[in-house]
Design a protein around this motif. Structure first.
Motif, PDB file in Angstrom:
ATOM      1  N   ILE A 150      28.606  44.619 -34.470  1.00 10.29           N
ATOM      2  CA  ILE A 150      29.542  45.455 -33.648  1.00 10.29           C
ATOM      3  C   ILE A 150      30.802  44.708 -33.428  1.00 10.29           C
ATOM      4  N   ARG A 154      34.286  46.013 -35.300  1.00 11.40           N
ATOM      5  CA  ARG A 154      35.341  46.190 -34.268  1.00 11.40           C
ATOM      6  C   ARG A 154      36.724  45.649 -34.718  1.00 11.40           C
ATOM      7  N   GLY A 181      25.337  48.615 -27.344  1.00 10.72           N
ATOM      8  CA  GLY A 181      26.339  49.543 -26.959  1.00 10.72           C
ATOM      9  C   GLY A 181      27.035  48.966 -25.658  1.00 10.72           C
ATOM     10  N   ALA A 186      30.815  49.732 -26.616  1.00  7.34           N
ATOM     11  CA  ALA A 186      31.099  51.137 -27.387  1.00  7.34           C
ATOM     12  C   ALA A 186      31.747  52.175 -26.513  1.00  7.34           C
ATOM     13  N   ILE A 217      34.354  52.763 -31.142  1.00  7.19           N
ATOM     14  CA  ILE A 217      33.037  52.509 -31.703  1.00  7.19           C
ATOM     15  C   ILE A 217      31.926  53.237 -31.032  1.00  7.19           C
ATOM     16  N   VAL A 219      27.745  53.890 -30.803  1.00 10.37           N
ATOM     17  CA  VAL A 219      26.316  53.731 -31.441  1.00 10.37           C
ATOM     18  C   VAL A 219      25.394  54.600 -31.219  1.00 10.37           C
TER      19      VAL A 219
END
Length: 319
Positions: A150, A154, A181, A186, A217, A219
């Motif tokens: 992640i 990002r 997340g 997220a 983002i 998830v």
């Protein structure tokens, strides 16, 4: 007991080797012979069983996967298959069995116990979906793998001002998605345990865009649906450039974290202790940092739940 067996079954998870090591060395410390059963329940039925020594499990505590290998086995779901397995165990003089795996593996251990053969289940699955334990072996490692992904995605999302949908594992459990997340910041987390409306996701993305937010983002746990399909729906509804990353089996591999190594060692040792006390049909776990054990039937009957407070917090922090 003078002889016990150990097998790993179902999906592999980082830390399984540490658990195997703990079972072998804890048993040998107490003058008990240990037999490794290769290829899970399939190997049990076919007699892929070998005696293990202290050196057999040397230099494996840091390795991902499982040196005993693993496999799915539909035959073991039948009573005939289970009796074949017990016949092999008796052939080698094995008096108790440690089963390392997820709910399917626990179901097999329960069946053996019902047939009069004592088994202890050790929870090894990255999904963290076993009742009676706060954490399963492999969850922490997989979680850190997802968080690392992640963070990297990002960077690209920021550079290209895109929306990214990241699909993580979790057929029936959203722990990996929820924890990663929240830790990864997220904007939206989709899990099987919570309903969602696509209109709400779209509205959240548009609100962020209107206040100057250039990337997002999202998830998604695989149990919710296809990340690719969700990404298409988002792009069509928002007209924002959207990309999808399905992390897949990368989440299962890698060297286990310190937490998983310690957890696996503690749980593996506890499983041996229970067998030496003559206790079968148990499942070990950790609750409030204490090693515990429960009736394996109760564990299988209980439905996995998420930390609802964490899910609420994730929505509050992603406004």
């Amino acid at each position: 007991m003078k002889k016990i067996g150990v097998l790993t079954s179902g999906g592999d998870s980082p830390g399984m080797n540490a658990a195997v090591r703990a079972v072998v060395r804890k048993a040998i410390y107490h003058d008990v012979e240990v037999y490794g059963i290769y290829q899970g329940y399939a190997g049990l039925i076919s007699g892929q069983i070998k005696k293990m020594e202290i050196g057999t499990v040397g230099d494996i505590v840091h390795r991902g996967g499982t040196i005993l290998y693993t496999a799915r086995c539909d035959e073991f779901k039948t009573e005939e298959g289970q009796m074949k397995g017990i016949e092999q165990l008796r052939k080698f003089g094995i008096e108790g069995l440690v089963v390392i795996g997820g709910d399917g593996s626990f179901a097999g251990a329960k069946k053996l116990t019902e047939h009069g053969f004592p088994c202890v289940g050790v929870p090894g699955t990255i999904d963290n979906d076993i009742a009676g334990t706060d954490f399963t072996i492999g969850f922490d490692t997989a979680l850190n793998t997802v968080i690392d992904a992640i963070d990297k995605i990002r960077d690209t999302a920021t550079s290209h001002e895109r929306t990214y949908v990241i699909e993580v594992m979790g057929r029936h459990a959203g722990d990996l998605a929820l924890w990663s997340g929240l830790a990864g910041g997220a904007e939206t987390i989709l899990i099987p345990e919570a309903n969602f409306e696509m209109d709400d996701i779209v509205a959240r993305l548009i609100r962020g865009h209107e206040r100057g937010k250039k990337h997002s983002i999202i998830v998604v746990a695989e149990g919710v649906g296809s990340g690719v399909d969700i990404g298409k729906q988002i792009q069509e509804a928002t007209k924002f450039e959207t990309r999808v990353s399905v992390l897949g089996y990368i989440q299962r591999g890698g060297s286990p974290t310190a937490f998983d190594r310690v957890l696996a060692s503690r749980l593996g040792a506890k499983a041996v202790e229970l067998l030496l006390e003559g206790k079968g049909g148990r499942a070990v776990g950790i609750q409030q940092n204490k090693i515990v054990d429960h009736d394996i039937l109760e564990v299988l009957d209980k439905k996995h739940t998420i930390e609802e407070d964490m899910y609420v917090l994730s929505t509050e922090l992603s406004i």
